[in-house]
Scaffold this active site. Structure first.
Site, PDB file in Angstrom:
ATOM      1  N   HIS A   1       0.841  -1.199   0.000  1.00  0.00           N
ATOM      2  CA  HIS A   1       0.000   0.000   0.000  1.00  0.00           C
ATOM      3  C   HIS A   1       0.877   1.251   0.000  1.00  0.00           C
ATOM      4  O   HIS A   1       1.826   1.336   0.763  1.00  0.00           O
ATOM      5  CB  HIS A   1      -0.888  -0.032   1.246  1.00  0.00           C
ATOM      6  CG  HIS A   1      -2.052   0.906   1.178  1.00  0.00           C
ATOM      7  ND1 HIS A   1      -1.909   2.270   1.225  1.00  0.00           N
ATOM      8  CD2 HIS A   1      -3.376   0.669   1.046  1.00  0.00           C
ATOM      9  CE1 HIS A   1      -3.108   2.836   1.150  1.00  0.00           C
ATOM     10  NE2 HIS A   1      -4.012   1.879   1.023  1.00  0.00           N
TER      11      HIS A   1
ATOM     12  N   GLY B   1       5.017  23.253   8.166  1.00  0.00           N
ATOM     13  CA  GLY B   1       6.319  22.718   8.545  1.00  0.00           C
ATOM     14  C   GLY B   1       7.167  22.321   7.354  1.00  0.00           C
ATOM     15  O   GLY B   1       6.843  22.598   6.208  1.00  0.00           O
TER      16      GLY B   1
END
Lengths: 312, 312
Positions: free
Chosen positions: B82, B164
């Protein structure tokens, strides 16, 4: 959520707002009691207050309602088109959520004992709380009404109250206390003005003429809307759920080329009836109430289920 | 009931039970948090924990989950089929009950700020919380995964985190934080082995090929049961409710003489979806949630409605 019991007392006063308000205030004075609904009918001279409370509170609130009704209502001065036997006339207890019918039968019997012991008003038990089979039906218990039973109870063993008496209370009569399942009042409106179709569908589906179980039905005109209505009471929505009723009415109407315009709920229905309806229409495999996320949250808050139980 | 927010964090660990248990414990350590469900997948090397909590608790629990995942999961040593970008990979917030999507967008933004400020892990916002239109779709945000974006974020302005960075966390990557509506995973099984029918119905109904809004659909075989399945995600059950989907699949299957065998819910559904389904199938006039007696009781307990408001 705590298990709530619904209580639907019927009072023999539908005109004097002060009296009805005082009775409602007496019910609401018990902590934990929630008034869900109330109606007052001047012609019937009768009012119905629907409230819910946990077990202990529901009994206490019923007692205070009985006491206040006996204090303010004098049956010797009461008249109205609706039959009645008591100031507080009928007092049914109904299970909600996880509560059981058995619990409501027990509550009815406890409430009945207290009404006699503490208020001196005799009690008859009806429906699921009946102690004699001939008292299951309310109309049988109430036959003769206050004026007739006041005399009959003294001389006819078959007319004696189940608790107390045999003399009825001189102004408050007797209270008919019972337990029953939640009754759903539900109507389906058909896109036709053919009243005979509504009447024939009602005849086909109602229990009394061999139709679906636990179902009462009548065909009525809705003249102002050019529709007809199949007006129903579902007396056990677990035995005959809403989607079964709807599908049967839809099928019978379709045979005559008529469609359902809409349906309507009168008053309230229990959550379980709604869940059964959705799951029934969807042919939903393995549905249970905790598959609904808010129900699951409520159950976890109550610590009624461990976190990982459900199958998917 | 307090308004709950559902949170469905996906973590890049599906094999090490100790790690997953520790993350779940970090979530459960916040008072008010309820773990609804969790799954772990070894092939995907990924786990999904579904929990619910009131607003403040849901943010705190998400923070603790992000911190614990960053402590225990090292993406430089992670492999699985995944795609993934972070140790805590995806963090969607979903409104339940009365909570709004707008509240969840705000929660997502607050959680994102705290994840960067307190944990030093950069954040991308997706779906309804996306700050850039090209980030609405999760697959767009995650394209390149940890290994690709770690480099691209430093040099490509279009790949920079929303909060960030620009450097990703060296072992925990970045968190993709979002807000979305409740997703209902729902399948309808058809009484046929004709896979082409399931596939053609799926094509007819899904949004991507011009069908119903807010609906994903695939046709799949259920070989062991001699059935075929229309497997669906309802991404907005208020826009396209279950009964509309069911009726459309029923109609299209009936055109080929095929009936619905059953349907199935994967995981949970919100109460509102159930109520809309029942009311929709019944063509119920004037239905609203407080017509359900237990809902009415909950609302009265919350003092959200006065006692006598509903019409009947």
């Amino acid at each position: 959520m705590t298990s709530y019991i619904e209580c639907v007392p019927n009072f023999s006063e539908g005109r004097n707002a002060e009296t009805i308000d005082a009775i409602e205030a007496a019910i609401a004075s018990v902590k934990g009691t929630l008034i869900l609904h109330s109606t007052r009918d001047a012609d019937h001279n009768r009012s119905v207050i629907t409230f819910a409370a946990p077990r202990d509170a529901v009994i206490e609130a019923a007692l205070r309602a009985a006491a206040k009704a006996a204090e303010l209502i004098d049956l010797t001065a009461h008249a109205g088109v609706h039959p009645r036997l008591g100031a507080l006339d009928v007092l049914p207890f109904v299970p909600l959520g996880d509560a059981t019918l058995a619990a409501c039968i027990d509550i009815a019997h406890q409430a009945g004992e207290r009404i006699w012991n503490e208020l001196g008003i005799p009690v008859y038990f009806y429906e699921e709380a009946a102690l004699r089979t001939d008292r299951a039906k309310l109309e049988n218990v109430r036959r003769g009404q206050f004026e007739g039973l006041r005399d009959a109870a003294l001389v006819d063993e078959g007319k004696r109250p189940d608790v107390g008496g045999p003399a009825l209370h001189s102004t408050a009569g007797a209270v008919i206390v019972g337990a029953r399942r939640f009754l759903i009042a539900y109507n389906i409106n058909l896109r036709t003005t053919d009243l005979s179709l509504a009447k024939s569908i009602a005849r086909r589906i109602r229990t009394s003429s061999g139709g679906l179980p636990a179902l009462k039905a009548l065909g009525l005109p809705l003249a102002s809307r050019n529709l007809v209505q199949v007006s129903m009471n579902l007396t056990d929505f677990e035995e005959t759920p809403l989607h079964v009723v709807y599908e049967e009415v839809r099928r019978l109407a379709a045979q005559q080329g008529v469609e359902i315009e809409e349906s309507e709920l009168i008053g309230l229905m229990p959550r379980k009836a709604l869940e059964m309806t959705a799951a029934g229409f969807l042919k939903l495999k393995d549905f249970h109430t905790e598959r609904v996320v808010e129900n699951r949250i409520a159950m976890l808050l109550d610590e009624r289920i461990p976190p990982h139980r459900y199958p998917n």
